[in-house]
Write a protein that holds these residues in place. Structure first.
Motif, PDB file in Angstrom:
ATOM      1  N   VAL A 113       0.774  -1.227   0.215  1.00 54.30           N
ATOM      2  CA  VAL A 113      -0.139  -0.028   0.105  1.00 54.30           C
ATOM      3  C   VAL A 113       0.765   1.215   0.034  1.00 54.30           C
ATOM      4  O   VAL A 113       0.577   2.370  -0.780  1.00 54.30           O
ATOM      5  CB  VAL A 113      -0.873  -0.162   1.063  1.00 54.30           C
ATOM      6  N   MET A 124       1.552   1.717  -3.374  1.00 55.46           N
ATOM      7  CA  MET A 124       0.394   2.123  -4.500  1.00 55.46           C
ATOM      8  C   MET A 124      -0.168   3.256  -4.097  1.00 55.46           C
ATOM      9  O   MET A 124      -0.848   3.891  -4.858  1.00 55.46           O
ATOM     10  CB  MET A 124      -0.629   0.921  -4.366  1.00 55.46           C
ATOM     11  N   SER A 125      -0.128   3.978  -2.871  1.00 58.83           N
ATOM     12  CA  SER A 125      -0.713   5.083  -2.483  1.00 58.83           C
ATOM     13  C   SER A 125       0.180   6.310  -2.943  1.00 58.83           C
ATOM     14  O   SER A 125      -0.329   7.321  -3.112  1.00 58.83           O
ATOM     15  CB  SER A 125      -0.749   5.246  -0.940  1.00 58.83           C
ATOM     16  N   LEU A 164      -0.766   5.894  -9.194  1.00 57.37           N
ATOM     17  CA  LEU A 164      -0.885   4.699 -10.329  1.00 57.37           C
ATOM     18  C   LEU A 164       0.362   4.429 -11.209  1.00 57.37           C
ATOM     19  O   LEU A 164       0.878   5.243 -11.711  1.00 57.37           O
ATOM     20  CB  LEU A 164      -2.144   5.067 -11.238  1.00 57.37           C
ATOM     21  N   TYR A 223      -7.029  -4.506   4.702  1.00 55.22           N
ATOM     22  CA  TYR A 223      -6.919  -3.295   4.851  1.00 55.22           C
ATOM     23  C   TYR A 223      -8.144  -2.359   4.980  1.00 55.22           C
ATOM     24  O   TYR A 223      -9.296  -3.192   4.867  1.00 55.22           O
ATOM     25  CB  TYR A 223      -6.375  -2.444   3.471  1.00 55.22           C
ATOM     26  N   PRO A 263     -10.671   2.592   2.337  1.00 55.75           N
ATOM     27  CA  PRO A 263      -9.939   3.388   1.382  1.00 55.75           C
ATOM     28  C   PRO A 263      -8.694   2.692   0.921  1.00 55.75           C
ATOM     29  O   PRO A 263      -8.205   3.030  -0.314  1.00 55.75           O
ATOM     30  CB  PRO A 263      -9.611   4.688   2.322  1.00 55.75           C
ATOM     31  N   LEU A 264      -8.048   2.152   1.771  1.00 58.22           N
ATOM     32  CA  LEU A 264      -6.666   1.389   1.207  1.00 58.22           C
ATOM     33  C   LEU A 264      -6.848   0.382   0.290  1.00 58.22           C
ATOM     34  O   LEU A 264      -6.112   0.355  -0.878  1.00 58.22           O
ATOM     35  CB  LEU A 264      -5.836   0.781   2.561  1.00 58.22           C
ATOM     36  N   ARG A 274      -9.631   0.280  -1.659  1.00 57.60           N
ATOM     37  CA  ARG A 274      -9.977   0.827  -3.052  1.00 57.60           C
ATOM     38  C   ARG A 274      -8.709   1.465  -3.859  1.00 57.60           C
ATOM     39  O   ARG A 274      -8.446   1.188  -5.000  1.00 57.60           O
ATOM     40  CB  ARG A 274     -10.780   2.105  -2.712  1.00 57.60           C
ATOM     41  N   THR A 275      -7.554   1.661  -2.901  1.00 55.21           N
ATOM     42  CA  THR A 275      -6.286   2.034  -3.624  1.00 55.21           C
ATOM     43  C   THR A 275      -5.661   0.947  -4.285  1.00 55.21           C
ATOM     44  O   THR A 275      -5.242   0.953  -5.452  1.00 55.21           O
ATOM     45  CB  THR A 275      -5.158   2.749  -2.525  1.00 55.21           C
ATOM     46  N   ASP A 299      -7.780   0.258  -7.475  1.00 52.72           N
ATOM     47  CA  ASP A 299      -7.653   1.292  -8.531  1.00 52.72           C
ATOM     48  C   ASP A 299      -6.103   0.979  -9.454  1.00 52.72           C
ATOM     49  O   ASP A 299      -6.234   1.111 -10.514  1.00 52.72           O
ATOM     50  CB  ASP A 299      -7.433   2.774  -8.050  1.00 52.72           C
ATOM     51  N   HIS A 300      -5.107   0.739  -8.515  1.00 50.76           N
ATOM     52  CA  HIS A 300      -3.751   0.378  -9.003  1.00 50.76           C
ATOM     53  C   HIS A 300      -3.844  -0.717 -10.030  1.00 50.76           C
ATOM     54  O   HIS A 300      -3.381  -0.778 -11.118  1.00 50.76           O
ATOM     55  CB  HIS A 300      -2.873   0.098  -7.947  1.00 50.76           C
TER      56      HIS A 300
END
Length: 118
Positions: free
Chosen positions: A14, A17-18, A21, A69, A72-73, A75-76, A79-80
Motif C-alpha cells: 500500500v 500503491m498510494s 498509479l 486493509y 480506502p486502502l 480501494r487504492t 484502482d492500481h
C-alpha cells in the motif's frame, strides 16, 4: 560499506500503491539506480510490482480481491490493479485496523470469505 545482494525487495504494497498509479515502476527504477550509485547494482522488486507482474504472468485478466486493509486502502489497491489492466470484479476490505490483528487473523477463514465474492 556496500552490501552486495542478488536482489533488493521492498515489501509494503500500500505504501507504493498510494504514491500513484504505476508508481511501483518509478520506485523500482529509483531504488535500482541507488544500488548502482553505491557500486552494488541489483535488480529491485516491490510487492506492488510483483503482484502486478505475477497476475500478468499467470494471464489473470479478472480477479476478486480480499484484503485486510481498511476500505480506502483496499480501494487504492483496486484502482492500481485496474490501471494495470486487471479487472477487479469484486473485492472485500476486512478492515482490520491493527497489523498485529492482521497476523492473528485465522487463515482458515479466508476460503469462506473468498467464496462470498463474485
Amino acid at each position: 560499506m556496500n552490501s552486495r545482494v542478488d536482489v533488493l525487495g521492498y515489501a509494503c504494497l500500500v505504501a507504493i500503491m498510494s504514491m500513484g498509479l504505476g508508481y511501483h515502476r518509478t520506485s523500482e527504477r529509483r531504488l535500482h539506480v541507488r544500488t548502482a550509485e553505491n557500486g552494488a547494482p541489483a535488480p529491485v522488486v516491490t510487492s506492488a510490482g510483483a503482484l502486478v507482474h505475477g497476475l500478468h504472468t499467470i494471464g489473470a485478466r479478472k480477479i476478486a480481491l480480499l484484503a485486510p486493509y481498511m476500505r480506502p486502502l483496499t480501494r487504492t489497491v483496486v484502482d492500481h490493479l485496474t490501471h494495470e489492466g486487471i479487472d477487479v470484479v469484486d473485492y472485500e476490505a476486512l478492515e482490520i485496523r491493527d497489523n498485529l490483528d492482521v497476523v492473528a487473523h485465522d487463515p482458515a477463514r479466508l476460503p469462506g470469505l473468498a467464496r462470498a465474492l463474485e
